[in-house]
Motif scaffolding. Structure first.
Motif, PDB file in Angstrom:
ATOM      1  N   SER B  45     -61.571   3.954   2.973  1.00 42.36           N
ATOM      2  CA  SER B  45     -61.188   4.428   1.639  1.00 42.36           C
ATOM      3  C   SER B  45     -60.891   3.245   0.736  1.00 42.36           C
ATOM      4  O   SER B  45     -61.243   3.238  -0.441  1.00 42.36           O
ATOM      5  N   GLN B  91     -60.872  11.165  -0.924  1.00 43.19           N
ATOM      6  CA  GLN B  91     -60.686  11.844   0.360  1.00 43.19           C
ATOM      7  C   GLN B  91     -59.762  13.053   0.202  1.00 43.19           C
ATOM      8  O   GLN B  91     -59.993  14.094   0.780  1.00 43.19           O
ATOM      9  N   ASP B 168     -65.859  10.081  -0.203  1.00 42.17           N
ATOM     10  CA  ASP B 168     -64.938   9.757   0.888  1.00 42.17           C
ATOM     11  C   ASP B 168     -64.605  11.022   1.670  1.00 42.17           C
ATOM     12  O   ASP B 168     -63.851  11.866   1.191  1.00 42.17           O
TER      13      ASP B 168
END
Ligand SMILES: Nc1ncnc2c1ncn2[C@@H]1O[C@H](COP(=O)(O)OP(=O)(O)OP(=O)(O)O)[C@@H](O)[C@H]1O
Ligand SMILES: [Mg+2]
Lengths: 213, 468
Positions: B45, B91, B168
């Motif tokens: 990330s 994410q 992500d």
């Protein structure tokens, strides 16, 4: 009425009642706000809430003045507390925050950064409220029972609110929000001329009440 | 079309002496799809956020090295035109939205893109179609399921229409069918000439469309050969359906009688009865938005329901909350909602001190900490952990509590295979010591030895199945 004009009107009235001592004006404000709220179908629960919550500060202030021997002034202060609360509620119940942001940005030429900052601040209270609920639940799962007075509750919710506001800025950037760069507007908000007239009339009426009574 | 080149990239978090990665040299060409793969916390990330120019701005880290977009140093490109060319999907979708629902967020983004008013509607419609989000786009974000939020986030990326797309873990919470559809759409985007970079723990379904597999090794990210990639993909073959039995006559812990649950005006479960059994692990599956998390919220008395639920023969409406939570615990889908302390160590120690029942010995706990890779992170602030690290800490903390019934909502989300094994070992050990477990999971790797029974939630009904 345009939310920005409405906000300005309410602020002017609020400032006026804090510098003058006029019981009748306070009552008029409370009654008119109450009427507006009822016309907007406010729920009984929120109505009870705005009646009950200011009761402690109102009585407190009144009692303090009573000791000083000025009953009249006490009543004015107590009703003033209610007038503030009712004005504020009228605003939040009748204006959409989203439209306020739009008009602040488009008509008041406030930089987008500030306009969305206001939005963030409004959402923050809601976020903190949810956060407190979530933290209580998470703590209960760990056999820790946080009450309304536990410092952990506040420490932790402030921590996560701070963390959240950082993340918010990052999230906005990722969706192409770049400070000081121009934006287009999907929903154009124009202030109706009538809104100015309404605002002037309302403020004028307040002055009349102030002078006459 | 755009090419991205990374030269000698290195990144340090402010309070760490060691760089989390260094010597990263990578090249991403147009019309390619690259996958970045590596254990939780290796810096995937972080890498994407550096490419997206969000770090070091939003993080006190130090990076060195250069990144070029079409041979031009990205730091020399005007910010807005840079962001029009490179867009990233986070994410954790909760961290990317600033408006109340998908529709407003799309408008906000399109306004930032300076799209004229009359083009915005058209763009929004296309994006909604791409992500198949028409029925959720007006719903407030906090009522959407994890997978639904990811689909909205993906629609927004599509609307931005950048040349370089960074994703992500874009499918961490979506069900298998949706994953299949969305990976197909990535392929379309690639064929349109986009440069796509995806971080994913799960390599299934990429085999036919990937160009480049990048693996974390020795503190750096490197492309591996086609042959080595194919070998890696083999670890992720979806195993054929695994048989399991349908329970009969086992002792009942949780009994749901004529249950109905709604979410707003959406009916999720209707007049359904089902039991969960003492000392067994039951897996619950169902499509995104079918109401699995709402079912869990109902079981912890946080969601209204009709009907009756009994825990060990006692009507749960009659059990006091504090007492109830000594018996039933939950691992939330969102890890950071679980934490109430500041550091990793404090979080674990709190559980040890406050446990309901001593499930694990001190030695066992120390071993778990080591095997999960949390040992070196004990003093780190929980917010700064990577998503996978948070998930591991969260599960460990809740297992130590020793509830007699534990609900786990997507416990393997964003966790690498090796950690999944460790988590499985912990959950199994807790079960052998008497814990009843109910797990919601899209992820199906390594579940074979853990799961005893399988329940599906579909068409508003919960039902036991003979395989999963
Ligand atoms: N602010 C910070 N201070 C110190 N360390 C940090 C900070 N933020 C992240 N880290 C650490 O940096 C490492 C990389 O984090 P990152 O989120 O990039 O991992 P990741 O590869 O994406 O992991 P995952 O697969 O779990 O998402 C982790 O070990 C994390 O704990
Ligand atoms: Mg990550």
């Amino acid at each position: 009425m345009d939310p920005a004009l409405k906000l300005i009107t309410i602020l002017i009235i609020a400032i006026e009642i804090s510098f003058t001592q006029n019981l009748i004006l306070n009552f008029i404000i409370i009654i008119v706000s109450l009427l507006i709220l009822i016309l907007n179908k406010i729920s009984l629960k929120s109505l009870l809430y705005i009646f009950l919550v200011p009761i402690i500060p109102a009585i407190g202030i009144y009692a303090a003045q009573l000791i000083n021997g000025s009953t009249n002034y006490g009543i004015i202060l107590a009703t003033r507390v209610y007038a503030y609360v009712f004005l504020g509620t009228t605003f939040t119940k009748t204006a959409s925050i989203k439209n306020l942001i739009f008009t602040l940005e488009q008509n008041c030429k406030l930089p987008a950064k500030f306009a969305y900052g206001v939005l963030g601040a409004f959402n923050l209270t809601e976020t903190i409220r949810k956060e407190i609920k979530q933290i209580k639940l998470a703590a209960a799962m760990r056999n820790v029972h946080l009450t309304f007075f536990s410092p952990t509750l506040y420490f932790k919710s402030i921590m996560s609110a701070l963390n959240w506001s950082n993340l918010l800025a990052e999230g906005m950037t990722s969706h192409l929000f770049v400070e000081d760069s121009p934006r287009t507007h999907f929903k154009n908000i124009n202030i109706n001329k009538l809104d100015y007239v309404k605002m002037i009339i309302i403020i004028f009426l307040v002055q009349i009440v102030l002078i006459k009574f | 079309m755009a090419t991205l080149t990374i030269k000698n990239l290195k990144f340090n978090y402010a309070n760490n002496k060691m760089p989390i990665f260094n010597d990263v040299n990578l090249n991403f060409a147009p019309k390619t799809l690259s996958i970045i793969h590596g254990p939780s916390g290796c810096g995937k990330s972080t890498l994407l956020k550096i490419i997206a120019r969000l770090y070091p701005k939003y993080n006190e880290g130090i990076s060195s090295g250069k990144i070029f977009l079409n041979q031009k140093d990205i730091n020399l490109i005007n910010e807005l035109s840079f962001r029009k060319q490179i867009a990233m999907m986070f994410q954790n979708p909760n961290q990317q939205f600033c408006m109340q629902n998908g529709y407003d967020e799309l408008i906000f983004t399109m306004e930032n893109l300076q799209l004229p008013k009359d083009k915005i509607s058209k763009k929004i419609n296309e994006a909604i179609q791409f992500g198949n989000t028409s029925n959720i786009i007006y719903h407030p974000f906090d009522t959407l399921s994890g997978g639904e939020k990811q689909r909205v986030a993906l629609s927004i990326i599509y609307a931005i229409n950048p040349n370089i797309i960074l994703l992500d873990e874009p499918f961490a919470s979506v069900d298998y069918e949706t994953r299949q559809i969305l990976i197909g759409k990535l392929n379309q985007l690639k064929n349109m000439g986009k440069t796509i970079i995806v971080v994913d723990h799960d390599l299934s379904l990429y085999e036919k469309i990937f160009d480049n597999l990048i693996i974390y090794n020795n503190n750096t990210f490197k492309s591996i050969s086609y042959k080595a990639s194919i070998r890696k993909f083999e670890e992720f073959q979806i195993s054929p359906a695994i048989k399991c039995s349908i329970p009969n006559k086992q002792p009942i812990t949780l009994e749901l009688k004529n249950i109905s649950i709604n979410n707003g005006d959406k009916k999720l479960i209707q007049n359904n009865s089902i039991n969960f059994y003492q000392g067994y692990t039951t897996l619950i599956t169902g499509k995104n938005g079918s109401g699995k998390t709402s079912l869990f919220n109902t079981l912890i008395k946080m969601h209204p329901f009709n009907g009756e639920i009994r825990l060990n023969q006692k009507n749960i409406r009659k059990i006091r909350i504090a007492k109830y939570y000594k018996n039933i615990g939950i691992v939330f889908q969102d890890s950071n909602k679980q934490f109430i302390k500041l550091t990793v160590k404090e979080e674990i120690q709190l559980s040890i001190k406050k446990h309901n029942y001593k499930l694990f010995s001190t030695i066992e706990i120390d071993n778990f900490i080591k095997n999960l890779g949390l040992e070196s992170l004990l003093d780190q602030v929980v917010y700064s952990l990577s998503e996978g690290q948070q998930k591991k800490l969260q599960i460990l903390s809740m297992l130590i509590m020793g509830h007699s019934v534990l609900l786990l909502d997507e416990p393997f989300k964003g966790v690498d295979l090796k950690s999944i094994e460790v988590i499985n070992d912990m959950i199994k050990l807790a079960k052998t010591r008497g814990q009843t477990q109910i797990i919601i999971s899209h992820q199906r790797y390594e579940l074979k030895e853990l799961v005893d029974f399988h329940v599906t939630l579909s068409n508003r009904k919960l039902e036991y199945k003979e395989s999963f």
